[in-house]
Design an enzyme around this catalytic site. Structure first.
Site, PDB file in Angstrom:
ATOM      1  N   HIS A 193     -83.730 -37.319  45.054  1.00  0.00           N
ATOM      2  CA  HIS A 193     -82.897 -37.467  43.840  1.00  0.00           C
ATOM      3  C   HIS A 193     -83.740 -37.711  42.719  1.00  0.00           C
ATOM      4  O   HIS A 193     -83.347 -37.597  41.524  1.00  0.00           O
ATOM      5  CB  HIS A 193     -81.641 -38.002  44.028  1.00  0.00           C
ATOM      6  CG  HIS A 193     -81.862 -39.808  44.240  1.00  0.00           C
ATOM      7  ND1 HIS A 193     -82.098 -40.191  45.381  1.00  0.00           N
ATOM      8  CD2 HIS A 193     -81.738 -40.456  43.093  1.00  0.00           C
ATOM      9  CE1 HIS A 193     -82.201 -41.614  45.039  1.00  0.00           C
ATOM     10  NE2 HIS A 193     -82.054 -41.822  43.924  1.00  0.00           N
TER      11      HIS A 193
ATOM     12  N   GLU B 248     -85.423 -52.607  42.904  1.00  0.00           N
ATOM     13  CA  GLU B 248     -83.799 -52.882  43.093  1.00  0.00           C
ATOM     14  C   GLU B 248     -83.578 -54.298  43.113  1.00  0.00           C
ATOM     15  O   GLU B 248     -84.302 -55.045  43.905  1.00  0.00           O
ATOM     16  CB  GLU B 248     -83.483 -52.165  44.274  1.00  0.00           C
ATOM     17  CG  GLU B 248     -83.826 -50.620  44.422  1.00  0.00           C
ATOM     18  CD  GLU B 248     -83.389 -49.894  45.754  1.00  0.00           C
ATOM     19  OE1 GLU B 248     -82.151 -49.667  45.750  1.00  0.00           O
ATOM     20  OE2 GLU B 248     -84.052 -49.935  46.789  1.00  0.00           O
TER      21      GLU B 248
ATOM     22  N   ASP C 199     -88.750 -45.382  53.458  1.00  0.00           N
ATOM     23  CA  ASP C 199     -87.613 -45.252  52.758  1.00  0.00           C
ATOM     24  C   ASP C 199     -87.724 -44.974  51.285  1.00  0.00           C
ATOM     25  O   ASP C 199     -87.210 -44.029  50.703  1.00  0.00           O
ATOM     26  CB  ASP C 199     -86.624 -46.580  52.834  1.00  0.00           C
ATOM     27  CG  ASP C 199     -85.256 -46.186  52.137  1.00  0.00           C
ATOM     28  OD1 ASP C 199     -84.648 -44.984  52.571  1.00  0.00           O
ATOM     29  OD2 ASP C 199     -84.734 -47.044  51.422  1.00  0.00           O
TER      30      ASP C 199
ATOM     31  N   HIS D  88     -90.078 -40.961  47.436  1.00  0.00           N
ATOM     32  CA  HIS D  88     -89.768 -40.911  46.084  1.00  0.00           C
ATOM     33  C   HIS D  88     -91.116 -41.163  45.163  1.00  0.00           C
ATOM     34  O   HIS D  88     -91.571 -40.542  44.383  1.00  0.00           O
ATOM     35  CB  HIS D  88     -88.781 -42.078  45.657  1.00  0.00           C
ATOM     36  CG  HIS D  88     -87.450 -41.732  46.188  1.00  0.00           C
ATOM     37  ND1 HIS D  88     -86.948 -40.517  46.314  1.00  0.00           N
ATOM     38  CD2 HIS D  88     -86.436 -42.744  46.706  1.00  0.00           C
ATOM     39  CE1 HIS D  88     -85.565 -40.985  46.976  1.00  0.00           C
ATOM     40  NE2 HIS D  88     -85.259 -42.068  46.972  1.00  0.00           N
TER      41      HIS D  88
ATOM     42  N   LYS E 195     -86.620 -54.502  47.305  1.00  0.00           N
ATOM     43  CA  LYS E 195     -85.301 -54.821  47.256  1.00  0.00           C
ATOM     44  C   LYS E 195     -85.240 -55.952  46.838  1.00  0.00           C
ATOM     45  O   LYS E 195     -86.145 -57.035  47.153  1.00  0.00           O
ATOM     46  CB  LYS E 195     -84.612 -54.639  48.551  1.00  0.00           C
ATOM     47  CG  LYS E 195     -84.642 -53.042  48.893  1.00  0.00           C
ATOM     48  CD  LYS E 195     -83.520 -52.942  50.049  1.00  0.00           C
ATOM     49  CE  LYS E 195     -83.305 -51.418  50.174  1.00  0.00           C
ATOM     50  NZ  LYS E 195     -82.390 -50.905  49.203  1.00  0.00           N
TER      51      LYS E 195
END
Length: 488
Positions: free
Chosen positions: A176, A214, A233, A238, A338
């Site tokens: 995305h 994040e 991940d 990405h 994160k």
């Protein structure tokens, strides 16, 4: 002459009660519906194991999707007309014989069949096999969510199995980040303007940073995340995709394979990171308890579903090099994690300073000339330069030219998933990952994965709400630079 309307479709959403469907996919389809970008006869068939009747599922959508819709206030009439597109099918995706119910539901639906697999990768092959057995694959398109496998071997196995049922032109591997407006503007910036192309190379670029940070933790996905980690991940897909767009050569056109051929050349030119180089060029970390915006948050070990002794990384920083004539010797610093200091995704291009300054040391300070492309939370492009301060003397000060898309363009921005779903319906593949791209990325990260699996050293600890382990700052300091937020 009247322009043709949007193509008809039957959009089959596997995982129709799941988090991804509620947070991203159905809100994106609603936005496209609201904006008049879907064919009037386009249908949405949500599929899940949850035992619900049709009205029960629409109530579920009303409860879980409405709060996630951004932009203008929801018009009740538009919302009702969107719900009229939706049909729910309770189906066990692991039972091929149950797909006869889906075939009956689709019936003689007009337009292209699209199968969106918003499920775990373990279900990709069973679902595709059952679709093939049910005779539903001819002319259809299938969308595969990440992660596509756990490593190169498992990714290859999934691709081989899906490839026996669907042709490569039918397979849409979604990332995305490639649908974000600022990434689209990166194409426009590089290939639509003559200003930057002469500077977009090793002679003028000192270093490049790509950050996806994040504030959130694993958010109830501990079982999944503890088997995945930040490298699989985020980096393998990405960050390497963003890097390939930054570093690629100008394509001959924006046709799908022309763009993806150039990205693949970058991925194949990545300098391998092996052995002792992994310790020198890669930093892995794991967050412990701290505070985010004044709110205390638990350590990764204390998250539900996470093993108490887990060594899964929640942070990765890497120095990457591209071995070709354009980029040889230019370090690319990639970072993701994160529970970091802010939610931000950005690309920072640091241009070289002037070779000699008659105006004092300010002109020789690293980062004086910089292009910052912000992907989130707001999308913008900022060009930093030096200018003279008003008054006597020749005192330099940093200034910038700022293109804030939400201020310059009056229309609402299209969210990434909305753009990508419309591309699937229209059959545009340029913003989706081709199999050889994906496998090249897995092949590059494989030595790091293997090295970590054999090392006894745990990830470096960092406090929630900070910017990761100190070693990530030291990684850049060895190259006489720093992360953008550290300058101030």
């Amino acid at each position: 002459m009247n322009q043709p309307g949007p193509p008809g479709f039957a959009f089959v959403l596997f995982g129709g009660t799941g988090d991804l469907a509620m947070r991203k996919i159905l809100p994106a389809l609603y936005a496209a519906h609201r904006d008049g970008m879907l064919a009037p006869d386009g249908r949405i068939i949500s599929v899940a194991m949850t035992t619900l009747d049709h009205s029960g599922y629409l109530g579920w959508v009303d409860e879980h999707v409405k709060p996630r819709i951004s932009g203008t206030a929801i018009d009740d009439g538009v919302w009702r007309s969107f719900l009229e597109r939706i049909t729910y099918v309770a189906l066990d995706a692991g039972q091929p014989e149950a797909f006869s119910v889906l075939r009956e539901t689709l019936g003689a639906a007009h337009g292209r069949r699209i199968f969106y697999l918003a499920t775990g990768p373990a279900l990709f092959v069973p679902i595709c096999s059952a679709l093939g057995t049910a005779g539903l694959t001819e002319g259809a398109r299938v969308v595969l969510e990440k992660p596509l496998g756990y490593d190169l071997e498992s990714s290859t196995a999934i691709n081989d199995a899906v490839g026996r049922i669907f042709n490569e032109e039918q397979i849409y591997r979604i990332d995305h980040y490639l649908g974000k407006e600022a990434v689209q503007n990166l194409f426009a910036l590089r290939f639509g303007n003559s200003l930057f192309e002469p500077l977009w190379r090793r002679e003028w670029v000192e270093s490049i940073q790509i950050t996806v940070a994040e504030e959130l933790g694993v958010e109830g996905r501990g079982n999944f995340y503890d088997q995945t980690g930040a490298l699989r991940d985020m980096v393998q897909n990405h960050l390497l995709q963003l890097m390939s767009i930054v570093a690629m050569e100008p394509p001959r056109s924006m046709d799908a394979d022309a763009v993806r051929d150039e990205k693949l050349r970058v991925l194949r030119a990545l300098k391998p990171v092996l052995g002792e180089q992994i310790r020198q060029s890669v930093v892995r970390g794991q967050y412990h308890a701290g505070a985010i915006n004044g709110v205390s948050v638990p350590a990764y070990h204390a998250e539900p579903g996470v093993r108490p002794e887990s060594r899964t990384e929640t942070f990765v920083a890497l120095k990457v090099e591209v071995e070709n004539w354009r980029w040889a010797g230019v370090p690319f610093f990639l970072r993701t994690g994160k529970r970091l200091g802010a939610r931000v995704a950005e690309i920072v291009v640091n241009f070289r300073t002037v070779p000699h300054s008659a105006l004092g040391p300010m002109a020789l300070r690293p980062g004086s000339n910089r292009l910052t492309i912000r992907l989130q939370p707001t999308e913008s492009i900022r060009l930093s330069a030096l200018a003279k301060q008003p008054g006597l003397g020749m005192t330099l000060q940093g200034v910038y030219l700022d293109l804030a898309f939400d201020q310059f363009f009056q229309q609402d921005r299209m969210e990434a998933y909305q753009r990508l779903l419309l591309d699937v319906i229209a059959g545009r593949l340029a913003l989706f990952v081709r199999r050889d791209e994906q496998e090249a990325a897995w092949r590059w990260v494989a030595p790091i994965i293997d090295d970590w699996a054999t090392q006894d050293t745990p990830p470096r600890s960092y406090s929630s709400g900070t910017w990761g382990p100190a070693a990530a700052s030291a990684l850049l300091a060895r190259h006489n630079t720093c992360w953008l937020e550290e300058e101030n």
